[in-house]
Motif scaffolding. Structure first.
Motif, PDB file in Angstrom:
ATOM      1  N   ASP A 222       0.815  -1.218   0.000  1.00  0.00           N
ATOM      2  CA  ASP A 222       0.000   0.000   0.000  1.00  0.00           C
ATOM      3  C   ASP A 222       0.850   1.270   0.000  1.00  0.00           C
ATOM      4  OD1 ASP A 222      -2.822  -1.082   0.324  1.00  0.00           O
ATOM      5  OD2 ASP A 222      -1.818  -2.035   2.021  1.00  0.00           O
ATOM      6  N   MET A 223       2.032   1.204   0.566  1.00  0.00           N
ATOM      7  CA  MET A 223       2.937   2.351   0.566  1.00  0.00           C
ATOM      8  C   MET A 223       4.367   1.878   0.788  1.00  0.00           C
ATOM      9  SD  MET A 223       2.237   4.116   4.316  1.00  0.00           S
ATOM     10  CE  MET A 223       3.795   5.005   4.433  1.00  0.00           C
ATOM     11  N   VAL A 224       5.311   2.639   0.240  1.00  0.00           N
ATOM     12  CA  VAL A 224       6.732   2.393   0.470  1.00  0.00           C
ATOM     13  C   VAL A 224       7.247   3.489   1.391  1.00  0.00           C
ATOM     14  CG1 VAL A 224       9.024   2.229  -0.578  1.00  0.00           C
ATOM     15  CG2 VAL A 224       7.019   1.318  -1.792  1.00  0.00           C
ATOM     16  N   LEU A 225       8.014   3.093   2.393  1.00  0.00           N
ATOM     17  CA  LEU A 225       8.606   4.057   3.323  1.00  0.00           C
ATOM     18  C   LEU A 225      10.098   3.785   3.427  1.00  0.00           C
ATOM     19  CD1 LEU A 225       8.308   6.320   5.458  1.00  0.00           C
ATOM     20  CD2 LEU A 225       7.930   4.514   7.168  1.00  0.00           C
ATOM     21  N   VAL A 226      10.900   4.795   3.090  1.00  0.00           N
ATOM     22  CA  VAL A 226      12.358   4.659   3.175  1.00  0.00           C
ATOM     23  C   VAL A 226      12.930   5.879   3.879  1.00  0.00           C
ATOM     24  CG1 VAL A 226      12.532   3.252   1.090  1.00  0.00           C
ATOM     25  CG2 VAL A 226      12.734   5.750   0.915  1.00  0.00           C
ATOM     26  N   GLY A 227      14.158   5.739   4.338  1.00  0.00           N
ATOM     27  CA  GLY A 227      14.898   6.878   4.854  1.00  0.00           C
ATOM     28  C   GLY A 227      15.726   7.480   3.740  1.00  0.00           C
ATOM     29  N   ALA A 228      16.712   8.273   4.106  1.00  0.00           N
ATOM     30  CA  ALA A 228      17.584   8.886   3.099  1.00  0.00           C
ATOM     31  C   ALA A 228      18.927   9.215   3.724  1.00  0.00           C
ATOM     32  CB  ALA A 228      16.958  10.160   2.536  1.00  0.00           C
ATOM     33  N   GLU A 229      19.962   9.008   2.949  1.00  0.00           N
ATOM     34  CA  GLU A 229      21.271   9.505   3.383  1.00  0.00           C
ATOM     35  C   GLU A 229      21.366  11.000   3.123  1.00  0.00           C
ATOM     36  OE1 GLU A 229      26.042   8.914   2.571  1.00  0.00           O
ATOM     37  OE2 GLU A 229      24.641   7.345   1.957  1.00  0.00           O
ATOM     38  N   ALA A 230      20.710  11.445   2.053  1.00  0.00           N
ATOM     39  CA  ALA A 230      20.694  12.865   1.738  1.00  0.00           C
ATOM     40  C   ALA A 230      19.478  13.188   0.895  1.00  0.00           C
ATOM     41  CB  ALA A 230      21.963  13.275   0.994  1.00  0.00           C
ATOM     42  N   VAL A 231      18.948  14.391   1.099  1.00  0.00           N
ATOM     43  CA  VAL A 231      17.919  14.961   0.241  1.00  0.00           C
ATOM     44  C   VAL A 231      18.597  16.066  -0.557  1.00  0.00           C
ATOM     45  CG1 VAL A 231      15.699  16.156   0.144  1.00  0.00           C
ATOM     46  CG2 VAL A 231      16.119  14.454   1.930  1.00  0.00           C
ATOM     47  N   VAL A 232      18.521  15.995  -1.873  1.00  0.00           N
ATOM     48  CA  VAL A 232      19.290  16.920  -2.707  1.00  0.00           C
ATOM     49  C   VAL A 232      18.413  18.049  -3.235  1.00  0.00           C
ATOM     50  CG1 VAL A 232      20.967  15.141  -3.304  1.00  0.00           C
ATOM     51  CG2 VAL A 232      18.974  15.482  -4.771  1.00  0.00           C
ATOM     52  N   GLU A 233      19.064  18.991  -3.927  1.00  0.00           N
ATOM     53  CA  GLU A 233      18.410  20.256  -4.261  1.00  0.00           C
ATOM     54  C   GLU A 233      17.169  20.119  -5.122  1.00  0.00           C
ATOM     55  OE1 GLU A 233      20.929  23.576  -5.371  1.00  0.00           O
ATOM     56  OE2 GLU A 233      22.674  22.509  -4.603  1.00  0.00           O
ATOM     57  N   ASN A 234      17.092  19.120  -5.969  1.00  0.00           N
ATOM     58  CA  ASN A 234      15.919  18.991  -6.841  1.00  0.00           C
ATOM     59  C   ASN A 234      14.795  18.173  -6.211  1.00  0.00           C
ATOM     60  OD1 ASN A 234      16.926  16.404  -6.976  1.00  0.00           O
ATOM     61  ND2 ASN A 234      17.304  16.415  -9.193  1.00  0.00           N
ATOM     62  N   GLY A 235      14.964  17.800  -4.923  1.00  0.00           N
ATOM     63  CA  GLY A 235      13.923  17.045  -4.234  1.00  0.00           C
ATOM     64  C   GLY A 235      14.091  15.550  -4.325  1.00  0.00           C
ATOM     65  N   GLY A 236      15.111  15.090  -5.049  1.00  0.00           N
ATOM     66  CA  GLY A 236      15.415  13.667  -5.077  1.00  0.00           C
ATOM     67  C   GLY A 236      16.177  13.245  -3.828  1.00  0.00           C
ATOM     68  N   VAL A 237      16.402  11.949  -3.683  1.00  0.00           N
ATOM     69  CA  VAL A 237      17.099  11.460  -2.496  1.00  0.00           C
ATOM     70  C   VAL A 237      18.220  10.502  -2.886  1.00  0.00           C
ATOM     71  CG1 VAL A 237      15.076  11.700  -1.006  1.00  0.00           C
ATOM     72  CG2 VAL A 237      15.527   9.504  -2.113  1.00  0.00           C
ATOM     73  N   ILE A 238      19.246  10.505  -2.064  1.00  0.00           N
ATOM     74  CA  ILE A 238      20.321   9.530  -2.156  1.00  0.00           C
ATOM     75  C   ILE A 238      20.142   8.579  -0.985  1.00  0.00           C
ATOM     76  CG2 ILE A 238      22.820   9.188  -2.079  1.00  0.00           C
ATOM     77  CD1 ILE A 238      23.087  12.066  -3.186  1.00  0.00           C
ATOM     78  N   ASN A 239      20.082   7.298  -1.276  1.00  0.00           N
ATOM     79  CA  ASN A 239      19.803   6.313  -0.228  1.00  0.00           C
ATOM     80  C   ASN A 239      20.448   4.986  -0.606  1.00  0.00           C
ATOM     81  OD1 ASN A 239      18.525   5.690   2.278  1.00  0.00           O
ATOM     82  ND2 ASN A 239      16.937   4.575   1.189  1.00  0.00           N
ATOM     83  N   LYS A 240      20.237   4.003   0.232  1.00  0.00           N
ATOM     84  CA  LYS A 240      20.817   2.682   0.027  1.00  0.00           C
ATOM     85  C   LYS A 240      20.529   2.150  -1.373  1.00  0.00           C
ATOM     86  CE  LYS A 240      20.747  -2.044   1.836  1.00  0.00           C
ATOM     87  NZ  LYS A 240      22.218  -2.182   1.884  1.00  0.00           N
ATOM     88  N   LEU A 241      21.532   1.496  -1.946  1.00  0.00           N
ATOM     89  CA  LEU A 241      21.383   0.904  -3.274  1.00  0.00           C
ATOM     90  C   LEU A 241      20.119   0.036  -3.339  1.00  0.00           C
ATOM     91  CD1 LEU A 241      22.917   0.532  -6.016  1.00  0.00           C
ATOM     92  CD2 LEU A 241      23.706  -1.652  -5.074  1.00  0.00           C
ATOM     93  N   GLY A 242      19.349   0.228  -4.377  1.00  0.00           N
ATOM     94  CA  GLY A 242      18.095  -0.504  -4.541  1.00  0.00           C
ATOM     95  C   GLY A 242      16.872   0.366  -4.351  1.00  0.00           C
TER      96      GLY A 242
END
Length: 333
Positions: A222-242
């Motif tokens: 029903d929903m995906v929930l992840v954390g982030a190592e970083a949130v970048v300027e365009n609103g995307g995220v850098i997180n664990k591979l996959g």
């Protein structure tokens, strides 16, 4: 490329001469080893301590113990201490972002215009402590924001080990919401197993799926929930591979993907592709059956573009990816 290419050698300004710093003539020296030790001790004091918050704690100690006699000297000590911390892991994006935000917050203040340096130092210590306290409270604020999106009967898919994502799930449990979680295995460091264990201890029905099985289970999610190592300027995220491939599968199934991230992970980076990420690799052993001539590509993180992200749960509020750039401008201005 966005990689930090600074060397690991300590320059002259990092010679150890006191608890955190000492002064010789007009030059103030930062004890890099003491700063780094304070950072590691802060991490060791609590398994829930975030890397960026540990760095902020260490930098606050630098202000408190500073031997500088001028504002310029104190600012230099802080910058040298932040550089020393970043040398601990020059690919840790959240560590650099936390240091950068702390320096901005503590040194961009009218208190620096006071004639009394002792009063300036006192004000900076107060601002440093306030920043550290605010950062520590961020996780609770995010949990309160995010738990409202989890409904009874939901199946939540999680990837990797994120303290703030766990806080959201635990808050939902405390609110009486009945749901279950599917956790990816999280190779090569088995972070999914760590997450599954934490959820079991919290009484959440949990199942584990192979990383390659995300597409197979997504129709039940029903929903995906992840954390982030970083949130970048365009609103995307850098997180664990996959994370990126999970986002693609979620979008194909019209499943919302939510990111839980503290504002001290907002980084002034603008990756356009996976090749723009600071390169960090995780050790992995495929055993003796893999011929030694076969190369292994094992990056630890990937970039998920903002188009695949529904909302971000942050201590600044629930944000759309488009709103991140405005928040970054305010944080760093």
């Amino acid at each position: 490329m966005l990689r930090n290419t600074s060397s690991g050698a300590l320059p002259t300004a990092f010679r150890p001469r006191g608890p955190f710093s000492s002064q010789s003539g007009d030059v103030t020296y930062v004890n890099a080893e003491a700063v780094v030790r304070e950072f590691h001790e802060a991490l060791a004091r609590s398994s829930d301590m975030a890397v960026a918050v540990a760095a902020i704690t260490a930098l606050t100690s630098v202000i408190r113990s500073s031997s500088a006699s001028t504002v310029m000297g104190l600012e230099k000590e802080l910058k040298d201490a932040a550089n020393a911390l970043q040398r601990c892991n020059d690919t840790a994006i959240s560590l650099k972002a936390g240091c950068d935000l702390f320096l901005r917050y503590t040194t961009r203040t009218s208190a620096l215009e006071l004639d009394n340096f002792a009063m300036v130092k006192k004000k900076l210590i107060e601002r440093g402590r306030h920043f550290a306290d605010t950062s520590k409270r961020a996780r609770a604020a995010i949990a309160e924001q995010g738990q409202r999106f989890i409904r009874s009967g939901f199946t939540v898919l999680c990837h990797g080990y994120s303290r703030v994502a766990l806080a959201v799930l635990r808050k939902a449990v405390a609110a009486g919401t009945q749901f279950n979680v599917i956790v990816t295995e999280g190779r090569p460091d088995e972070t999914g197993i760590t997450t599954a264990r934490a959820l079991k201890d919290s009484g959440v029905p949990t199942s584990l799926v192979l990383d390659s099985g995300v597409g197979y289970v997504m129709e039940k999610v029903d929903m995906v929930l992840v954390g982030a190592e970083a949130v970048v300027e365009n609103g995307g995220v850098i997180n664990k591979l996959g994370t990126y491939q999970i986002a693609i599968a979620a979008r194909a199934h019209s499943v919302p993907l939510y990111v839980a991230a503290e504002s001290y992970k907002f980084a002034r980076l603008y990756p356009l592709s996976q090749r723009d990420l600071p390169l960090e690799r995780k050790q992995i052993d495929f055993g003796p059956l893999l011929p030694p001539q076969v190369a292994v590509d094992n990056p630890s993180r990937d970039f998920t573009p903002p188009a695949y992200i529904s909302l971000l749960f942050t201590d600044l509020g629930v944000l759309t990816p488009a709103a991140v750039s405005d928040e970054l401008i305010q944080l760093y201005s």
